[in-house]
Scaffold this motif. Structure first.
Motif, PDB file in Angstrom:
ATOM      1  N   GLN A 223       0.822  -1.207   0.000  1.00  0.00           N
ATOM      2  CA  GLN A 223       0.000   0.000   0.000  1.00  0.00           C
ATOM      3  C   GLN A 223       0.861   1.263   0.000  1.00  0.00           C
ATOM      4  OE1 GLN A 223      -3.067  -0.088   3.084  1.00  0.00           O
ATOM      5  NE2 GLN A 223      -2.968  -2.318   3.116  1.00  0.00           N
ATOM      6  N   ASN A 224       2.132   1.114   0.399  1.00  0.00           N
ATOM      7  CA  ASN A 224       3.020   2.262   0.463  1.00  0.00           C
ATOM      8  C   ASN A 224       3.561   2.661  -0.898  1.00  0.00           C
ATOM      9  OD1 ASN A 224       5.026   4.187   1.645  1.00  0.00           O
ATOM     10  ND2 ASN A 224       6.458   2.639   0.934  1.00  0.00           N
ATOM     11  N   LEU A 225       3.617   1.764  -1.843  1.00  0.00           N
ATOM     12  CA  LEU A 225       4.212   2.061  -3.148  1.00  0.00           C
ATOM     13  C   LEU A 225       3.608   3.290  -3.825  1.00  0.00           C
ATOM     14  CD1 LEU A 225       4.779  -1.529  -4.577  1.00  0.00           C
ATOM     15  CD2 LEU A 225       6.419   0.023  -3.515  1.00  0.00           C
ATOM     16  N   PRO A 226       2.292   3.529  -3.721  1.00  0.00           N
ATOM     17  CA  PRO A 226       1.757   4.768  -4.295  1.00  0.00           C
ATOM     18  C   PRO A 226       2.385   6.029  -3.702  1.00  0.00           C
ATOM     19  CG  PRO A 226      -0.016   3.221  -3.881  1.00  0.00           C
ATOM     20  CD  PRO A 226       1.220   2.641  -3.257  1.00  0.00           C
ATOM     21  N   SER A 227       2.858   5.980  -2.465  1.00  0.00           N
ATOM     22  CA  SER A 227       3.517   7.136  -1.850  1.00  0.00           C
ATOM     23  C   SER A 227       4.787   7.478  -2.597  1.00  0.00           C
ATOM     24  CB  SER A 227       3.842   6.851  -0.379  1.00  0.00           C
ATOM     25  OG  SER A 227       2.670   6.754   0.391  1.00  0.00           O
ATOM     26  N   VAL A 228       5.489   6.458  -3.053  1.00  0.00           N
ATOM     27  CA  VAL A 228       6.736   6.676  -3.793  1.00  0.00           C
ATOM     28  C   VAL A 228       6.463   7.441  -5.073  1.00  0.00           C
ATOM     29  CG1 VAL A 228       8.667   5.540  -4.946  1.00  0.00           C
ATOM     30  CG2 VAL A 228       7.766   4.601  -2.804  1.00  0.00           C
ATOM     31  N   ARG A 229       5.429   7.036  -5.772  1.00  0.00           N
ATOM     32  CA  ARG A 229       5.084   7.731  -7.023  1.00  0.00           C
ATOM     33  C   ARG A 229       4.561   9.134  -6.742  1.00  0.00           C
ATOM     34  NH1 ARG A 229       3.405   2.369  -8.183  1.00  0.00           N
ATOM     35  NH2 ARG A 229       1.286   2.772  -7.460  1.00  0.00           N
ATOM     36  N   ALA A 230       3.721   9.277  -5.711  1.00  0.00           N
ATOM     37  CA  ALA A 230       3.142  10.582  -5.398  1.00  0.00           C
ATOM     38  C   ALA A 230       4.213  11.590  -4.987  1.00  0.00           C
ATOM     39  CB  ALA A 230       2.102  10.437  -4.285  1.00  0.00           C
ATOM     40  N   LEU A 231       5.241  11.126  -4.307  1.00  0.00           N
ATOM     41  CA  LEU A 231       6.313  12.012  -3.858  1.00  0.00           C
ATOM     42  C   LEU A 231       7.442  12.138  -4.888  1.00  0.00           C
ATOM     43  CD1 LEU A 231       6.520  10.893  -0.121  1.00  0.00           C
ATOM     44  CD2 LEU A 231       5.529  13.004  -1.017  1.00  0.00           C
ATOM     45  N   LYS A 232       7.249  11.482  -6.034  1.00  0.00           N
ATOM     46  CA  LYS A 232       8.207  11.601  -7.147  1.00  0.00           C
ATOM     47  C   LYS A 232       9.631  11.258  -6.714  1.00  0.00           C
ATOM     48  CE  LYS A 232       5.378  15.142  -9.391  1.00  0.00           C
ATOM     49  NZ  LYS A 232       5.300  16.531  -9.926  1.00  0.00           N
ATOM     50  N   MET A 233       9.743  10.103  -6.047  1.00  0.00           N
ATOM     51  CA  MET A 233      11.066   9.630  -5.640  1.00  0.00           C
ATOM     52  C   MET A 233      11.883   9.254  -6.878  1.00  0.00           C
ATOM     53  SD  MET A 233      10.924   9.687  -2.259  1.00  0.00           S
ATOM     54  CE  MET A 233      12.212   8.586  -1.680  1.00  0.00           C
ATOM     55  N   LYS A 234      13.167   9.561  -6.832  1.00  0.00           N
ATOM     56  CA  LYS A 234      14.041   9.265  -7.966  1.00  0.00           C
ATOM     57  C   LYS A 234      14.301   7.761  -8.068  1.00  0.00           C
ATOM     58  CE  LYS A 234      16.523  13.671  -7.668  1.00  0.00           C
ATOM     59  NZ  LYS A 234      17.851  14.303  -7.446  1.00  0.00           N
ATOM     60  N   ARG A 235      14.722   7.335  -9.266  1.00  0.00           N
ATOM     61  CA  ARG A 235      15.054   5.931  -9.464  1.00  0.00           C
ATOM     62  C   ARG A 235      16.194   5.547  -8.503  1.00  0.00           C
ATOM     63  NH1 ARG A 235      14.128   2.485 -13.619  1.00  0.00           N
ATOM     64  NH2 ARG A 235      13.232   4.193 -14.846  1.00  0.00           N
ATOM     65  N   GLY A 236      16.078   4.363  -7.941  1.00  0.00           N
ATOM     66  CA  GLY A 236      17.105   3.924  -6.999  1.00  0.00           C
ATOM     67  C   GLY A 236      16.858   4.417  -5.574  1.00  0.00           C
ATOM     68  N   TRP A 237      15.627   4.857  -5.295  1.00  0.00           N
ATOM     69  CA  TRP A 237      15.320   5.359  -3.961  1.00  0.00           C
ATOM     70  C   TRP A 237      15.562   4.262  -2.920  1.00  0.00           C
ATOM     71  CZ3 TRP A 237      11.282   3.223  -1.064  1.00  0.00           C
ATOM     72  CH2 TRP A 237      10.422   2.366  -1.759  1.00  0.00           C
ATOM     73  N   VAL A 238      15.784   4.693  -1.673  1.00  0.00           N
ATOM     74  CA  VAL A 238      16.149   3.773  -0.590  1.00  0.00           C
ATOM     75  C   VAL A 238      15.044   3.767   0.465  1.00  0.00           C
ATOM     76  CG1 VAL A 238      17.847   3.255   1.202  1.00  0.00           C
ATOM     77  CG2 VAL A 238      18.589   4.225  -0.984  1.00  0.00           C
ATOM     78  N   PHE A 239      14.701   2.574   0.918  1.00  0.00           N
ATOM     79  CA  PHE A 239      13.658   2.433   1.934  1.00  0.00           C
ATOM     80  C   PHE A 239      14.310   2.235   3.301  1.00  0.00           C
ATOM     81  CE2 PHE A 239      10.638  -0.408   4.285  1.00  0.00           C
ATOM     82  CZ  PHE A 239       9.652   0.551   4.488  1.00  0.00           C
TER      83      PHE A 239
END
Length: 338
Positions: A223-239
């Motif tokens: 469910q968190n993956l949409p947050s990554v797209r909404a916040l426009k995280m760059k490729r290779g982002w770190v969790f």
């Protein structure tokens, strides 16, 4: 006898001026509405010291000798949880009888006051070393690297609650010294929330209604993956997440690997290294300002206030992340003010 009001500087100056014109003390007193004895005292002070200002007073002698003060300081330094009653008894055995108020005043003159002991994670030597290792390894990371991290954590928000406290004697800026804190461990209960954020702003906030296990956590991450797209995280982002057993379970690690998610290696017992803790405090302050009637309202308000936290707050927390690492190193691996 009631204490009389002190004469103003202007009145005292006028008394001296009138005296210099040749007027008597009685005349000056009648003219200014001041007792003759007071006028005489002002004039004598001026003749002797060439001033009418208050002179330094010696005050009453200290009830506790310098040796007694050193004994008190040694005691509270060794055990900050020593009570005033204990110190009174120690001095009495040494032949000095004082009150608890005198103990407080003496310690305050030494720069020490009674404060509530901070509750911090219990740090074992292995935790301290891991924290130092993490801080040293990442000290040279660029600010851009931290901007590409998705931070996450869980917290508990209570509708009502009372936190027990313990008081310690300490000097200024020593509230996080191990002797001045209360170790705590995580526990469940209340409204549990899971949230995430990055330098771009807050992400999803989800209420965890049941005790979370590995399978539930993996579903939550989905469910968190949409947050990554909404916040426009760059490729290779770190969790980022901590070392909770459900986070480090083999199945969870495999799920993260299959999703090609890079995970930040994290030292255990290190909430002060996670800037989301500051957002949790921000959220709880905002929620406390609202009038809450029940748990349902609490959940709704938490969601509303989380979404209102400005992106600039998130950006500033990440921008200054290197300060946290510096503080851990400066505090030799122990808990920092963050």
């Amino acid at each position: 006898m009631a204490k009389t009001k002190e004469l103003s500087k202007d009145t005292r100056k006028r008394i001296v001026d009138l005296h210099q014109t040749g007027k008597s003390e009685s005349t000056i007193g009648k003219q200014l509405g001041v007792k003759k004895s007071t006028v005489g005292a002002i004039i004598r002070k001026w003749k002797t010291y060439k001033t009418t200002d208050n002179l330094p007073r010696s005050g009453a002698p200290r009830k506790i000798s310098s040796r007694g003060v050193k004994m008190i300081m040694r005691t509270v330094s060794k055990n900050p949880r020593t009570t005033r009653g204990d110190l009174v008894n120690d001095l009495q055995r040494a032949g000095t009888t004082v009150t608890k108020v005198t103990i407080s005043n003496t310690l305050q003159r030494q720069g020490i006051k009674s404060c509530s002991a901070r509750r911090v994670p219990l740090l074992k030597p292995v935790h301290v070393q891991a924290r130092l290792k993490f801080a040293r390894e990442h000290m040279d990371d660029r600010a851009e690297d931290w901007e590409n991290v998705m931070w996450s954590d869980e917290t508990k928000v209570e509708l009502f609650g009372i936190n027990s406290t313990s008081r310690v004697w300490r000097k200024k800026n020593t509230e996080l010294h191990p002797k001045n804190t209360i170790p705590t461990v995580k526990h469940g209960g209340g409204i549990m929330l899971w949230g995430c954020f990055s330098a771009k702003g807050t992400g999803r906030l989800i209420r965890v209604k049941d005790r979370m296990n590995g399978a539930m956590y993996r579903e939550l991450l989905s469910q968190n993956l949409p947050s990554v797209r909404a916040l426009k995280m760059k490729r290779g982002w770190v969790f980022q997440h901590d070392n909770d057993p459900k986070h480090t379970a083999r199945a969870t690690k495999e799920w993260l690997r299959k999703k090609h998610l890079k995970v930040l290696e994290w030292p255990s017992q290190s909430p002060d290294l996670n800037p989301i803790e500051n957002l949790w405090r921000e959220l709880k302050v905002r929620v406390a300002r609202r009038k809450l009637q029940n748990i349902t309202a609490l959940e709704k308000i938490c969601m509303e206030e989380w979404a209102k936290i400005p992106a600039t707050v998130c950006a500033n927390l990440v921008k200054t992340y290197s300060n946290r690492l510096t503080s851990v190193i400066a505090n030799k691996g122990y808990v920092t003010k963050y």
